[in-house]
Motif scaffolding. Structure first.
Motif, PDB file in Angstrom:
ATOM      1  N   TYR A  45       0.825  -0.737  -0.270  1.00 42.82           N
ATOM      2  CA  TYR A  45       0.091  -0.279   0.025  1.00 42.82           C
ATOM      3  C   TYR A  45       0.868   1.141   0.140  1.00 42.82           C
ATOM      4  O   TYR A  45       0.918   2.105  -0.751  1.00 42.82           O
ATOM      5  N   ASN A  46       1.762   1.257   0.999  1.00 42.19           N
ATOM      6  CA  ASN A  46       2.790   2.746   1.097  1.00 42.19           C
ATOM      7  C   ASN A  46       3.769   2.515  -0.065  1.00 42.19           C
ATOM      8  O   ASN A  46       3.623   4.143  -0.836  1.00 42.19           O
ATOM      9  N   ALA A  50       3.395   5.829  -2.362  1.00 43.30           N
ATOM     10  CA  ALA A  50       4.179   6.696  -2.992  1.00 43.30           C
ATOM     11  C   ALA A  50       4.788   6.880  -4.157  1.00 43.30           C
ATOM     12  O   ALA A  50       4.831   8.063  -4.646  1.00 43.30           O
ATOM     13  N   LEU A  51       4.269   5.948  -5.255  1.00 43.20           N
ATOM     14  CA  LEU A  51       4.039   6.515  -6.856  1.00 43.20           C
ATOM     15  C   LEU A  51       2.333   7.202  -6.899  1.00 43.20           C
ATOM     16  O   LEU A  51       3.389   7.975  -7.921  1.00 43.20           O
ATOM     17  N   TYR A 111       6.505   7.985   2.101  1.00 40.62           N
ATOM     18  CA  TYR A 111       5.934   6.644   2.329  1.00 40.62           C
ATOM     19  C   TYR A 111       7.131   5.820   1.150  1.00 40.62           C
ATOM     20  O   TYR A 111       7.706   3.852   1.930  1.00 40.62           O
ATOM     21  N   ILE A 112       7.871   5.988   0.640  1.00 45.13           N
ATOM     22  CA  ILE A 112       8.869   4.748   0.271  1.00 45.13           C
ATOM     23  C   ILE A 112       9.987   4.492   1.555  1.00 45.13           C
ATOM     24  O   ILE A 112      10.770   3.489   0.968  1.00 45.13           O
ATOM     25  N   ALA A 113      10.100   5.714   2.311  1.00 44.94           N
ATOM     26  CA  ALA A 113      11.234   5.185   3.311  1.00 44.94           C
ATOM     27  C   ALA A 113      10.699   4.564   3.901  1.00 44.94           C
ATOM     28  O   ALA A 113      11.582   3.331   4.456  1.00 44.94           O
ATOM     29  N   ASP A 114       9.226   4.848   4.415  1.00 42.86           N
ATOM     30  CA  ASP A 114       8.324   3.845   5.461  1.00 42.86           C
ATOM     31  C   ASP A 114       8.457   1.992   4.823  1.00 42.86           C
ATOM     32  O   ASP A 114       8.785   0.719   5.257  1.00 42.86           O
ATOM     33  N   VAL A 115       8.632   2.217   2.937  1.00 43.84           N
ATOM     34  CA  VAL A 115       8.167   1.019   2.358  1.00 43.84           C
ATOM     35  C   VAL A 115      10.069   0.184   2.774  1.00 43.84           C
ATOM     36  O   VAL A 115       9.751  -1.213   3.051  1.00 43.84           O
ATOM     37  N   LEU A 116      10.989   0.796   2.101  1.00 48.70           N
ATOM     38  CA  LEU A 116      12.273   0.196   2.425  1.00 48.70           C
ATOM     39  C   LEU A 116      12.650  -0.199   3.603  1.00 48.70           C
ATOM     40  O   LEU A 116      13.801  -1.331   4.158  1.00 48.70           O
ATOM     41  N   HIS A 117      12.275   0.418   5.402  1.00 49.64           N
ATOM     42  CA  HIS A 117      12.353   0.126   6.101  1.00 49.64           C
ATOM     43  C   HIS A 117      11.996  -1.363   6.496  1.00 49.64           C
ATOM     44  O   HIS A 117      12.351  -2.708   7.490  1.00 49.64           O
ATOM     45  N   VAL A 118      10.444  -1.876   5.835  1.00 51.68           N
ATOM     46  CA  VAL A 118       9.866  -2.786   6.515  1.00 51.68           C
ATOM     47  C   VAL A 118      10.249  -4.009   5.648  1.00 51.68           C
ATOM     48  O   VAL A 118      10.184  -5.353   5.981  1.00 51.68           O
ATOM     49  N   THR A 119      10.778  -3.813   4.676  1.00 50.12           N
ATOM     50  CA  THR A 119      11.518  -4.645   3.567  1.00 50.12           C
ATOM     51  C   THR A 119      12.350  -5.480   3.800  1.00 50.12           C
ATOM     52  O   THR A 119      13.209  -6.623   3.000  1.00 50.12           O
ATOM     53  N   ASN A 120      13.181  -4.427   3.944  1.00 50.73           N
ATOM     54  CA  ASN A 120      14.918  -4.339   4.284  1.00 50.73           C
ATOM     55  C   ASN A 120      15.231  -6.243   4.870  1.00 50.73           C
ATOM     56  O   ASN A 120      14.947  -5.722   5.956  1.00 50.73           O
ATOM     57  N   GLY A 121      15.676  -7.028   4.190  1.00 52.30           N
ATOM     58  CA  GLY A 121      15.902  -8.318   4.516  1.00 52.30           C
ATOM     59  C   GLY A 121      14.901  -9.235   5.369  1.00 52.30           C
ATOM     60  O   GLY A 121      15.425 -10.648   5.023  1.00 52.30           O
ATOM     61  N   ASN A 122      13.675  -8.750   4.645  1.00 56.69           N
ATOM     62  CA  ASN A 122      13.057  -9.382   4.510  1.00 56.69           C
ATOM     63  C   ASN A 122      12.741 -10.579   3.227  1.00 56.69           C
ATOM     64  O   ASN A 122      12.561  -9.906   2.054  1.00 56.69           O
ATOM     65  N   PRO A 123      13.280 -11.896   2.928  1.00 52.50           N
ATOM     66  CA  PRO A 123      13.945 -12.785   1.480  1.00 52.50           C
ATOM     67  C   PRO A 123      12.202 -12.676   0.739  1.00 52.50           C
ATOM     68  O   PRO A 123      12.102 -12.633  -0.573  1.00 52.50           O
ATOM     69  N   TYR A 124      11.419 -12.698   1.430  1.00 49.60           N
ATOM     70  CA  TYR A 124       9.995 -12.591   1.044  1.00 49.60           C
ATOM     71  C   TYR A 124       9.402 -11.692  -0.292  1.00 49.60           C
ATOM     72  O   TYR A 124       8.975 -11.628  -1.003  1.00 49.60           O
TER      73      TYR A 124
END
Length: 528
Positions: A45-46, A50-51, A111-124
């Protein structure tokens, strides 16, 4: 295909749970599950938001109105105005000139900073992470083009790192890091891992595009952005520009209009999902309905008309008659007003004044300004024209300048069908145009970059940036009384005055390094 409005609503609905009426697990029961948090947030969603914010879709997105339309569109003389849209007269309005800075950090970057923070290191979520890195570059690229030195490395980290006064990075460092980010992110994308669903508004429209195609398209977007950013360096550091241009070409750039990066908007979601430029110019505010508020500029209409450009038939309409015939179109000259017949700048004193403001052409809203129409971000036409210039410079980009030039002009004309199916320009018409206007190497920089200017219609941010870099087309500035630039087209927009108060140390460091907060202070890559 589901509408953007439905997609955004679906992605933002929190998961609800039925709780037993007892005191067991008291802390869990009394935690607000509807409150946004790192655990409950939906990164896709974030990512979508952002887009959309990048295309101007915040509720009161004055950045699109004030910077893209009022300043860039008017300065680039594709639009003209005799009312309060005074960007073509280089009048300084601090609120207008700082609006993109203010909205980008509040919306897009958050928004895009939040996406990067949450997804960084998540292999899925690895593909979403690397696609978001590419998106982050796209966002900061435009922001730095507009303002130069900006908060970059520490931007958007208020939640993740408690940084409330981010430093301003030098534009040179920003550009080098963006190129590095694109290189790494493109290499890390993996078609055998999950890809974003319908939240990918650029390359997974409808939510059923094969993963291999999505990954391939995002790689091409990354390398096309790399090409665009590298070409910004041609005046300031040609050696670095060549290195990254050739790397981008080798990596694989956008190679057809089918791969254009664009968002197709939805008319049913209001300001959050409609095409924002269309909404301002022909929708909710309908600027083109007010004679002289957002007319087509004489420079632009004359270019299309004089060269028998087939795009003119789908670009312009005469409001007084409804005619779309190219021969009937008349562009409004820049630098005029409605100050009365006693003023030398009154529009009635302009050469070829038609006697009725409604006889000046406006954008054809039925083709270019539909509320559910596309916002183009990076295109095949732009990419080929940049490659044409690179080839003229002798760089290794696979073909000569003429081949890339012809491909770019062809793509720009064929792209019109993506606005509306009726706007089909035939291969025969395109070939006739190219035969009448062949590429001439001695005039190559002018030809290539003037066509780039034409290909950036509606994306006036990009038209202005490439004009500053290349110097083409050779626009004739206006010297309207009271202008803020000495009669020269502005080279940058202004930092918000609030930055001097809320982030004074970092703000002053940027001013000391870059120059005064002025419309005529060039950004780093624009310095001679």
């Amino acid at each position: 295909m589901k509408s953007l409005h439905k997609i955004i609503m679906a992605l933002s609905v929190p998961v609800m749970m039925i709780m037993p009426a007892c005191t067991k697990n008291f802390d869990d029961i009394n935690t607000d599950k509807n409150k946004s948090s790192e655990q409950s947030g939906v990164p896709e969603y974030n990512f979508s938001r952002a887009l959309l914010e990048y295309t101007g879709n915040s509720d009161f997105s004055y950045d699109t109105w004030r910077v893209n339309i009022i300043y860039c569109g008017m300065m680039m003389q594709q639009l003209s105005n005799i009312t309060w849209y005074a960007g073509d007269k280089y009048m300084q309005n601090d609120g207008w000139a700082s609006s993109y800075f203010e909205r980008a950090y509040l919306d897009q970057i958050k928004y895009i900073a939040d996406v990067l923070h949450v997804t960084n290191g998540n292999p899925y979520l690895t593909n979403l992470y690397h696609i978001s890195r590419i998106t982050r570059v796209m966002i900061f690229h435009r922001l730095s083009d507009i303002y130069g030195d900006i908060p970059y490395s520490e931007a958007g980290l208020g939640y993740a790192s408690s940084i409330s006064t981010p430093k301003y990075d030098a534009q040179q460092a920003i550009i080098l890091d963006m190129l590095k980010e694109l290189d790494e992110a493109a290499a890390a994308l993996d078609a055998f891992k999950p890809v974003p669903g319908q939240g990918d508004l650029i390359y997974n429209k409808g939510g059923s595009v094969p993963a291999t195609q999505i990954v391939n398209n995002w790689k091409k977007l990354a390398y096309s952005l790399m090409l665009r950013i590298a070409m910004r360096l041609t005046k300031i550091d040609a050696g670095t520009a060549q290195k990254w241009v050739e790397k981008a070409y080798t990596g694989g750039v956008i190679s057809s209009n089918a791969e254009n990066a664009y968002i197709l908007h939805d008319a049913s979601g209001g300001r959050l999902t409609v095409n924002r430029v269309s909404n301002i110019l022909s929708g909710e505010w309908n600027a083109t309905a007010d004679p002289g508020q957002a007319s087509l500029g004489k420079t632009f209409v004359d270019f299309l008309q004089t060269n028998n450009d087939p795009r003119l038939a789908f670009t312009a309409i005469v409001p007084a008659t409804g005619s779309t015939l190219p021969s009937d179109q008349l562009g409004m000259p820049n630098g005029y007003d409605q100050n009365g017949s006693g003023s030398t700048t009154d529009i009635s004193k302009a050469p070829d004044y038609p006697g009725d403001l409604k006889r000046y052409s406006i954008l054809n809203k039925n083709i270019l300004l539909k509320l559910n129409g596309p916002t183009f971000l990076v295109t095949y036409a732009q990419t080929e024209l940049l490659l044409a210039e690179a080839a003229k410079r002798g760089w290794a980009v696979g073909a000569d300048a003429q081949t890339h030039y012809n491909a770019g002009v062809t793509a720009a004309m064929e792209q019109f069908v993506q606005y509306d199916a009726s706007a089909t320009i035939s291969s025969a018409a395109i070939q006739t145009y190219l035969t009448a206007h062949p590429y001439v190497d001695a005039d190559g920089y002018n030809q290539i970059n003037t066509q780039y200017w034409a290909a950036c219609l509606l994306d006036w941010y990009e038209a202005w940036s490439n004009w500053r870099r290349s110097g083409y087309p050779a626009l004739v500035p206006v010297n309207y009384v009271g202008n803020a630039t000495g009669g020269q087209i502005p080279r940058r927009m202004l930092y918000p005055s609030s930055e001097a108060a809320s982030n004074p140390t970092n703000y002053q460091s940027a001013i000391s390094r870059q120059g005064s907060n002025s419309l005529m202070t060039p950004v780093w890559w624009d310095k001679q």
